[in-house]
Design an enzyme around this catalytic site. Structure first.
Site, PDB file in Angstrom:
ATOM      1  N   LYS A  65       0.928  -1.054   0.004  1.00  0.00           N
ATOM      2  CA  LYS A  65      -0.580  -0.085   0.082  1.00  0.00           C
ATOM      3  C   LYS A  65       0.403   1.382  -0.092  1.00  0.00           C
ATOM      4  O   LYS A  65       1.435   1.550   0.948  1.00  0.00           O
ATOM      5  CB  LYS A  65      -1.001   0.011   1.323  1.00  0.00           C
ATOM      6  CG  LYS A  65      -2.085   0.830   1.205  1.00  0.00           C
ATOM      7  CD  LYS A  65      -1.708   2.958   2.447  1.00  0.00           C
ATOM      8  CE  LYS A  65      -1.233   2.090   3.127  1.00  0.00           C
ATOM      9  NZ  LYS A  65      -1.815   2.457   4.246  1.00  0.00           N
ATOM     10  N   ARG A 109     -10.184   2.556   6.613  1.00  0.00           N
ATOM     11  CA  ARG A 109      -9.654   0.979   7.360  1.00  0.00           C
ATOM     12  C   ARG A 109      -9.222   1.564   8.713  1.00  0.00           C
ATOM     13  O   ARG A 109      -9.109   1.405  10.089  1.00  0.00           O
ATOM     14  CB  ARG A 109      -8.603   0.552   6.615  1.00  0.00           C
ATOM     15  CG  ARG A 109      -7.218   0.879   6.438  1.00  0.00           C
ATOM     16  CD  ARG A 109      -6.207   1.320   7.374  1.00  0.00           C
ATOM     17  NE  ARG A 109      -4.817   1.872   6.751  1.00  0.00           N
ATOM     18  CZ  ARG A 109      -3.846   2.151   7.975  1.00  0.00           C
ATOM     19  NH1 ARG A 109      -4.224   2.952   8.816  1.00  0.00           N
ATOM     20  NH2 ARG A 109      -2.718   1.936   7.524  1.00  0.00           N
TER      21      ARG A 109
END
Length: 316
Positions: A65, A109
């Protein structure tokens, strides 16, 4: 290989039950069942870029990521956050999906982690939620707290009246009773569940204002330079929880408090240990608890996998 854009991501997110998925990720991490290398990071003159990556051996995928924050972008009419997630097969190393989320999944998240923490550590009776900051994450934290906390009374601090006014209007439409303040001391004086969501490099909240029974989730401080809480707040706390002890020794509020000599490593437990019951969480309404969320790649693994599978199912 599937490219998933932000519109597709936003379409499937409401269908996903992310709290248990991210809880499971934290538990796996604290149990030593996740392989999470150190955070890659670039601190630029106008922003920062984080590289987080890892895998859980029994999973099907590994994730890389990239997420950035450029905090002056509002003046340019641009979002402050950006990024993407790459999902690879553990079996073959083939790229399975590119999730062009523009940083949205990182925001989500992080907000889900706030809900996870609140479920574990918030007082049983939350009389008022305090939010420090009025940006994207400050909105998302309330939206996901909605799943685990009944309270709808909110006090929000930020430095800008215009930003506070927009926040108040936006979140009131979602069923919250929002009041705003330019005095950060009022947050700890009136709220017993507090979430901090700014990129501050100097403390905003101070131990002298801290009352018994307060829980603070510190979200914004995710580099060695950032700090939202006076270090003495952590020494006043009955329980200090890290999402990752290894990361928090190097960044965030725990790092700052250790550097200041207010706490030591033995004063910290890990979130996954609290979730699993290996470590004791809140045991009374009078306790002061602090959770330091620096962001762990297991969160990215959980959300990237869930989104990819949901989109893939839609296409079948």
């Amino acid at each position: 290989m599937q490219i998933i854009n932000r519109e597709q991501i936003e379409q499937v997110l409401p269908q996903l039950d992310l709290v248990p998925a991210i809880e499971a990720g934290f538990v796996a991490y604290s149990a030593g069942k996740a392989v999470i290398p150190p955070v890659g990071e670039m601190i630029l003159s106008r922003g920062e870029v984080h590289l987080k990556y890892g895998y859980i051996p029994e999973d099907e995928y590994y994730v890389i990521k990239i997420a950035s924050g450029f905090y002056d972008n509002a003046a340019l009419g641009l979002p402050t956050g950006n990024g993407l997630m790459l999902l690879f097969s553990q079996e073959s190393g083939q790229l399975v999906s590119i999730l062009l989320d523009q940083g949205h999944l990182t925001d989500i998240r992080t907000a889900v982690a706030g809900a996870v923490v609140a479920r574990q550590l918030a007082p049983r009776h939350v009389r008022r939620i305090g939010v420090v900051g009025a940006g994207v994450q400050a909105r998302l934290q309330l939206q996901y707290l909605n799943q685990v906390i009944d309270c709808r009374e909110v006090l929000v601090w930020d430095r800008g009246k215009d930003l506070l006014g927009k926040y108040q209007n936006d979140m009131a439409s979602q069923g919250y009773q929002i009041e705003t303040t330019l005095d950060a001391a009022e947050i700890l004086g009136e709220c017993n569940l507090v979430v901090t969501c700014t990129p501050a490099r100097e403390p905003i909240l101070y131990a002298s204002d801290l009352l018994p029974g307060t829980h603070i989730t510190a979200v914004g401080s995710d580099t060695p330079q950032k700090q939202e809480l006076e270090a003495a707040i952590l020494s006043r706390a009955d329980l200090v929880v890290a999402d990752s002890i290894e990361q928090c020794l190097e960044r965030g509020e725990i790092h700052q408090a250790i550097q200041a000599g207010e706490i030591g490593q033995l004063d910290i437990v890990e979130l996954g240990q609290v979730i699993s019951g290996e470590a004791v969480g809140r045991t009374s309404e009078e306790q002061i608890t602090v959770a330091d969320l620096t962001g762990v790649a297991v969160q990215d693994i959980a959300i990237a996998t869930a989104v990819y599978q949901a989109v893939d199912t839609l296409h079948k």
